[in-house]
Motif scaffolding. Structure first.
Motif, mmCIF file in Angstrom:
data_model
loop_
_atom_site.group_PDB
_atom_site.id
_atom_site.type_symbol
_atom_site.label_atom_id
_atom_site.label_comp_id
_atom_site.label_asym_id
_atom_site.label_seq_id
_atom_site.Cartn_x
_atom_site.Cartn_y
_atom_site.Cartn_z
ATOM 1 N N THR A 28 0.851 -1.183 0.000
ATOM 2 C CA THR A 28 0.000 0.000 0.000
ATOM 3 C C THR A 28 0.893 1.241 0.000
ATOM 4 O O THR A 28 2.099 1.151 0.253
ATOM 5 C CB THR A 28 -0.888 0.042 1.253
ATOM 6 N N VAL A 29 0.302 2.401 -0.233
ATOM 7 C CA VAL A 29 1.064 3.646 -0.160
ATOM 8 C C VAL A 29 1.618 3.830 1.242
ATOM 9 O O VAL A 29 2.770 4.238 1.434
ATOM 10 C CB VAL A 29 0.196 4.846 -0.582
ATOM 11 N N GLU A 37 2.000 7.825 5.226
ATOM 12 C CA GLU A 37 1.270 8.063 3.981
ATOM 13 C C GLU A 37 0.959 9.542 3.768
ATOM 14 O O GLU A 37 0.916 10.027 2.630
ATOM 15 C CB GLU A 37 -0.034 7.261 3.986
ATOM 16 N N ILE A 83 5.049 -0.269 -5.288
ATOM 17 C CA ILE A 83 3.798 -0.508 -6.015
ATOM 18 C C ILE A 83 3.572 0.525 -7.116
ATOM 19 O O ILE A 83 2.569 0.463 -7.832
ATOM 20 C CB ILE A 83 2.590 -0.541 -5.073
ATOM 21 N N ARG A 85 4.041 4.127 -6.535
ATOM 22 C CA ARG A 85 3.590 5.405 -5.973
ATOM 23 C C ARG A 85 4.266 6.593 -6.668
ATOM 24 O O ARG A 85 3.603 7.563 -7.069
ATOM 25 C CB ARG A 85 3.874 5.466 -4.471
ATOM 26 N N LYS A 88 2.987 7.021 -10.272
ATOM 27 C CA LYS A 88 1.637 7.582 -10.363
ATOM 28 C C LYS A 88 1.584 9.039 -9.912
ATOM 29 O O LYS A 88 0.985 9.897 -10.583
ATOM 30 C CB LYS A 88 0.661 6.753 -9.508
ATOM 31 N N GLN A 111 0.926 -6.121 -7.257
ATOM 32 C CA GLN A 111 -0.027 -5.090 -6.859
ATOM 33 C C GLN A 111 -0.058 -3.959 -7.886
ATOM 34 O O GLN A 111 -1.128 -3.445 -8.240
ATOM 35 C CB GLN A 111 0.345 -4.537 -5.476
ATOM 36 N N ALA A 112 1.113 -3.572 -8.364
ATOM 37 C CA ALA A 112 1.178 -2.528 -9.385
ATOM 38 C C ALA A 112 0.452 -2.959 -10.655
ATOM 39 O O ALA A 112 -0.338 -2.194 -11.228
ATOM 40 C CB ALA A 112 2.638 -2.189 -9.694
ATOM 41 N N GLU A 115 -3.655 -3.771 -9.738
ATOM 42 C CA GLU A 115 -4.522 -2.849 -9.015
ATOM 43 C C GLU A 115 -4.024 -1.408 -9.074
ATOM 44 O O GLU A 115 -4.641 -0.547 -9.695
ATOM 45 C CB GLU A 115 -4.678 -3.294 -7.554
ATOM 46 N N TYR A 116 -2.875 -1.127 -8.434
ATOM 47 C CA TYR A 116 -2.482 0.271 -8.226
ATOM 48 C C TYR A 116 -2.241 1.017 -9.536
ATOM 49 O O TYR A 116 -2.619 2.186 -9.668
ATOM 50 C CB TYR A 116 -1.238 0.333 -7.335
#
Length: 234
Positions: A28-29, A37, A83, A85, A88, A111-112, A115-116
């Protein structure tokens, strides 16, 4: 461990310990930022400000171009991407047309992919996702306008970092640059045995950059981070 002496990197398990550590972190971030975060917006804004003069024309009166951008916005590489971050929230907001990602933790890459960064992949903004450590990564020749390394170079030994930077030099297009954003120790080295990383002083990083054959075009401190964290230098 801290001090001025060169740390004794445990070559036989230095990199595998890092993989083991990051494999326990949530994809996750918040996981990417060690529970902080909330710093993502201010941190990415500083990166955008740093790179602005290199990727945009400088204009004067009547919007006349005084100086053309040094760096094209065609292709970037996000090293130690997690992932995605930084891809993006920073690189695709420059915006670079396409970004490759290099990340050694398989679950972060998955995950990248699924989803992300799913929308960005479907939109054709993501090129390759390389699941490997930077000690193994060799960029394609003259491919990238920007190679960005953030909160990852501490996982490389000094020798491997110099070798990696030299390979990156070959991976840059004409006028391409490498961007580095890392924690800084006040002096010497601080070794974290848990995740197999080392925090270097600004002086040590500059010695490594010189050894790899680079010159610094711009440097700046990151502001706006919570108290008690390492200083961060771009």
């Amino acid at each position: 461990m801290s001090g001025n002496a060169v740390p004794q990197f445990a070559e036989e398990n230095w990199y595998t310990k890092a993989v083991d550590y990051w494999s326990t972190v949530d994809p996750t971030v918040n996981g990417m930022l060690g529970g902080f975060e909330s710093v993502c917006p201010v941190e990415c804004a500083a990166s955008l400000e740093l790179i602005h003069e290199f990727v945009n024309d400088q204009r004067g009166a009547n919007n006349v171009v005084k100086k053309e951008a040094r760096v094209d916005k065609t292709y970037a590489c996000d090293c130690g991407a997690g992932i995605g971050r930084v891809t993006k929230e920073f690189l695709l907001r420059v915006p670079f047309a396409k970004v490759d990602l290099v990340e050694q933790t398989p679950k972060f890459v998955e995950q990248a992919k699924h989803e992300y960064l799913k929308e960005e992949i479907e939109a054709g903004k993501i090129g390759n996702l390389y699941c490997m450590g930077l000690q193994e990564f060799t960029p394609d020749s003259a491919k990238y306008d920007l190679i960005w390394c953030q909160w990852v170079l501490g996982h490389l030994t000094d020798d491997d970092l110099v070798s990696f930077l030299k390979r990156c030099k070959d991976g840059l297009r004409p006028n391409g640059v490498i961007g580095i954003k890392e924690n800084n120790a006040s002096k010497g080295y601080i070794v974290d045995e848990e995740d197999s990383s080392v925090t270097r002083s600004d002086d040590l990083y500059k010695q490594i950059f010189k050894k790899a054959g680079f010159k610094i075009l711009k440097e700046k401190k990151q502001h706006g981070l919570p108290a008690g964290l390492f200083a961060v230098k771009m």
